[in-house]
Design a protein around this motif. Structure first.
Motif, PDB file in Angstrom:
ATOM      1  N   ASP A 137      25.991  57.102  34.137  1.00  0.00           N
ATOM      2  CA  ASP A 137      25.495  56.248  35.211  1.00  0.00           C
ATOM      3  C   ASP A 137      23.982  56.235  35.176  1.00  0.00           C
ATOM      4  N   HIS A 138      23.405  55.067  35.327  1.00  0.00           N
ATOM      5  CA  HIS A 138      21.950  54.930  35.356  1.00  0.00           C
ATOM      6  C   HIS A 138      21.571  54.483  36.761  1.00  0.00           C
ATOM      7  N   THR A 139      21.237  55.425  37.603  1.00  0.00           N
ATOM      8  CA  THR A 139      20.875  55.127  38.971  1.00  0.00           C
ATOM      9  C   THR A 139      19.482  55.670  39.244  1.00  0.00           C
ATOM     10  N   VAL A 140      18.600  54.834  39.731  1.00  0.00           N
ATOM     11  CA  VAL A 140      17.250  55.240  40.091  1.00  0.00           C
ATOM     12  C   VAL A 140      17.069  54.922  41.569  1.00  0.00           C
ATOM     13  N   ASN A 141      16.822  55.971  42.365  1.00  0.00           N
ATOM     14  CA  ASN A 141      16.604  55.800  43.798  1.00  0.00           C
ATOM     15  C   ASN A 141      15.207  56.292  44.141  1.00  0.00           C
ATOM     16  N   GLN A 142      14.455  55.516  44.882  1.00  0.00           N
ATOM     17  CA  GLN A 142      13.119  55.911  45.321  1.00  0.00           C
ATOM     18  C   GLN A 142      13.102  55.848  46.843  1.00  0.00           C
ATOM     19  N   TYR A 143      12.828  56.990  47.476  1.00  0.00           N
ATOM     20  CA  TYR A 143      12.847  57.074  48.930  1.00  0.00           C
ATOM     21  C   TYR A 143      11.504  57.602  49.429  1.00  0.00           C
ATOM     22  N   THR A 144      11.137  57.223  50.627  1.00  0.00           N
ATOM     23  CA  THR A 144      10.005  57.824  51.316  1.00  0.00           C
ATOM     24  C   THR A 144      10.502  58.273  52.677  1.00  0.00           C
ATOM     25  N   GLY A 145      10.239  59.515  53.025  1.00  0.00           N
ATOM     26  CA  GLY A 145      10.701  60.037  54.299  1.00  0.00           C
ATOM     27  C   GLY A 145      11.993  60.808  54.146  1.00  0.00           C
ATOM     28  N   THR A 146      12.589  61.193  55.265  1.00  0.00           N
ATOM     29  CA  THR A 146      13.834  61.957  55.264  1.00  0.00           C
ATOM     30  C   THR A 146      15.006  61.013  55.040  1.00  0.00           C
ATOM     31  N   VAL A 147      15.837  61.320  54.059  1.00  0.00           N
ATOM     32  CA  VAL A 147      16.969  60.473  53.706  1.00  0.00           C
ATOM     33  C   VAL A 147      18.208  61.346  53.560  1.00  0.00           C
ATOM     34  N   TYR A 148      19.335  60.917  54.131  1.00  0.00           N
ATOM     35  CA  TYR A 148      20.623  61.584  53.956  1.00  0.00           C
ATOM     36  C   TYR A 148      21.468  60.710  53.044  1.00  0.00           C
ATOM     37  N   VAL A 149      21.942  61.262  51.927  1.00  0.00           N
ATOM     38  CA  VAL A 149      22.719  60.503  50.954  1.00  0.00           C
ATOM     39  C   VAL A 149      24.135  61.044  50.939  1.00  0.00           C
ATOM     40  N   GLN A 150      25.109  60.166  51.123  1.00  0.00           N
ATOM     41  CA  GLN A 150      26.517  60.545  51.035  1.00  0.00           C
ATOM     42  C   GLN A 150      27.106  59.783  49.853  1.00  0.00           C
ATOM     43  N   HIS A 151      27.690  60.506  48.925  1.00  0.00           N
ATOM     44  CA  HIS A 151      28.230  59.907  47.711  1.00  0.00           C
ATOM     45  C   HIS A 151      29.750  60.074  47.718  1.00  0.00           C
ATOM     46  N   THR A 152      30.484  58.979  47.632  1.00  0.00           N
ATOM     47  CA  THR A 152      31.948  59.011  47.634  1.00  0.00           C
ATOM     48  C   THR A 152      32.436  58.322  46.367  1.00  0.00           C
ATOM     49  N   GLU A 153      33.434  58.930  45.715  1.00  0.00           N
ATOM     50  CA  GLU A 153      33.993  58.352  44.499  1.00  0.00           C
ATOM     51  C   GLU A 153      35.482  58.119  44.686  1.00  0.00           C
ATOM     52  N   LEU A 154      35.988  57.082  44.028  1.00  0.00           N
ATOM     53  CA  LEU A 154      37.413  56.770  44.055  1.00  0.00           C
ATOM     54  C   LEU A 154      37.933  56.919  42.637  1.00  0.00           C
ATOM     55  N   HIS A 155      38.918  57.800  42.455  1.00  0.00           N
ATOM     56  CA  HIS A 155      39.537  58.014  41.149  1.00  0.00           C
ATOM     57  C   HIS A 155      40.942  57.421  41.195  1.00  0.00           C
ATOM     58  N   THR A 156      41.250  56.550  40.237  1.00  0.00           N
ATOM     59  CA  THR A 156      42.542  55.886  40.188  1.00  0.00           C
ATOM     60  C   THR A 156      43.234  56.230  38.888  1.00  0.00           C
ATOM     61  N   ASN A 157      44.489  56.669  38.998  1.00  0.00           N
ATOM     62  CA  ASN A 157      45.314  56.934  37.821  1.00  0.00           C
ATOM     63  C   ASN A 157      46.548  56.054  37.909  1.00  0.00           C
ATOM     64  N   THR A 158      46.838  55.317  36.844  1.00  0.00           N
ATOM     65  CA  THR A 158      48.022  54.464  36.800  1.00  0.00           C
ATOM     66  C   THR A 158      48.913  54.957  35.682  1.00  0.00           C
ATOM     67  N   ARG A 159      50.180  55.211  36.022  1.00  0.00           N
ATOM     68  CA  ARG A 159      51.149  55.683  35.027  1.00  0.00           C
ATOM     69  C   ARG A 159      52.365  54.771  35.061  1.00  0.00           C
ATOM     70  N   GLY A 160      52.899  54.498  33.912  1.00  0.00           N
ATOM     71  CA  GLY A 160      54.123  53.703  33.839  1.00  0.00           C
ATOM     72  C   GLY A 160      53.864  52.239  34.175  1.00  0.00           C
ATOM     73  N   LEU A 161      54.830  51.641  34.872  1.00  0.00           N
ATOM     74  CA  LEU A 161      54.744  50.217  35.201  1.00  0.00           C
ATOM     75  C   LEU A 161      54.294  50.021  36.640  1.00  0.00           C
ATOM     76  N   GLY A 162      53.188  50.628  37.027  1.00  0.00           N
ATOM     77  CA  GLY A 162      52.650  50.344  38.345  1.00  0.00           C
ATOM     78  C   GLY A 162      52.611  51.528  39.280  1.00  0.00           C
ATOM     79  N   ARG A 163      52.839  52.727  38.821  1.00  0.00           N
ATOM     80  CA  ARG A 163      52.744  53.901  39.683  1.00  0.00           C
ATOM     81  C   ARG A 163      51.280  54.319  39.724  1.00  0.00           C
ATOM     82  N   THR A 164      50.618  54.106  40.867  1.00  0.00           N
ATOM     83  CA  THR A 164      49.183  54.304  40.990  1.00  0.00           C
ATOM     84  C   THR A 164      48.898  55.434  41.961  1.00  0.00           C
TER      85      THR A 164
END
Length: 173
Positions: A137-164
Motif C-alpha cells: 500500500d502506498h499511503t501518504v498522510n500529512q497532518y498538522t495538530g492532534t489527529v486520531y486515526v482509526q484503521h479498519t480492514e475487511l477480509h473476504t474469503n470465498t470458497r466453493g460456489l459462493g460460500r463467503t
C-alpha cells in the motif's frame, strides 16, 4: 370588430360576459399578467368548419412519445427474434434423426464449455486480486495538530460456489 361566430356555436350570456371581461382585462394597464387561464368553453364534438365527421387517420394511432418508443421496441424485438427462432427450428429439425444418446452428449458438451469458461474467468479474476493484494500500500498522510486515526480492514474469503466469509479487523493482525 370582426365577429367569427358563424364558425362555431353561439355563446351563452355567461360565456360572452367572460370573454368581454378577459379582453378588457388583457388590454388594461393596471391588471397583473395572468400566468394561467382555464378555457371554460367545452371543445366542440364536431368540426367547426363543414359538416364532415372526423375519422381515424392512417398509420399509428396518436400516442405519447414514451408509448411510441415502447411500441417501436416491441416491433424491433419481434423481428429480431425471427432469425433466432428459425435457427433453433433448423437445428431441432436436423437433430430429429439423431439418437437420444448423441443429444445428451451434445447438451453436456455445450454445458461443459460454459462451465470451463466460467471457471477460467474466476481463476483469472482471483489471480488479478492476489497480484493486486501482494503490492504494498502506498499511503501518504500529512497532518498538522492532534489527529486520531482509526484503521479498519475487511477480509473476504470465498470458497466453493459462493460460500463467503467476511471478517472485519481493526488493522492489527
Amino acid at each position: 370588430m370582426n365577429d367569427h361566430r358563424e364558425h362555431g356555436r353561439e355563446l351563452t350570456t355567461q360565456e360572452e360576459f367572460e370573454s368581454i371581461r378577459l379582453l378588457a382585462e388583457g388590454y388594461s394597464d393596471t391588471t397583473p399578467v395572468a400566468t394561467r387561464y382555464k378555457d371554460v368553453v367545452p371543445a366542440p364534438t364536431q368540426p367547426t368548419v363543414g359538416n364532415a365527421l372526423p375519422f381515424a387517420q392512417h398509420g399509428r394511432p396518436p400516442m405519447s412519445q414514451k408509448a411510441t418508443d415502447h411500441a417501436t421496441l416491441v416491433i424491433v424485438y419481434t423481428w429480431g427474434s425471427l432469425p433466432v427462432g428459425g435457427a433453433i427450428s433448423l437445428v431441432l429439425w436436423q437433430l430429429s434423426s439423431v439418437s437420444p444418446m448423441q443429444l445428451t452428449f451434445a447438451g453436456l458438451g455445450a454445458a461443459g464449455v460454459f462451465i470451463a469458461i466460467g471457471a477460467a474467468a474466476r481463476m483469472i479474476g482471483r489471480a488479478f486480486r492476489d497480484g493486486a493484494s501482494a503490492l504494498p500500500d502506498h499511503t501518504v498522510n500529512q497532518y498538522t495538530g492532534t489527529v486520531y486515526v482509526q484503521h479498519t480492514e475487511l477480509h473476504t474469503n470465498t470458497r466453493g460456489l459462493g460460500r463467503t466469509n467476511n471478517q472485519i479487523t481493526d488493522g492489527q493482525q
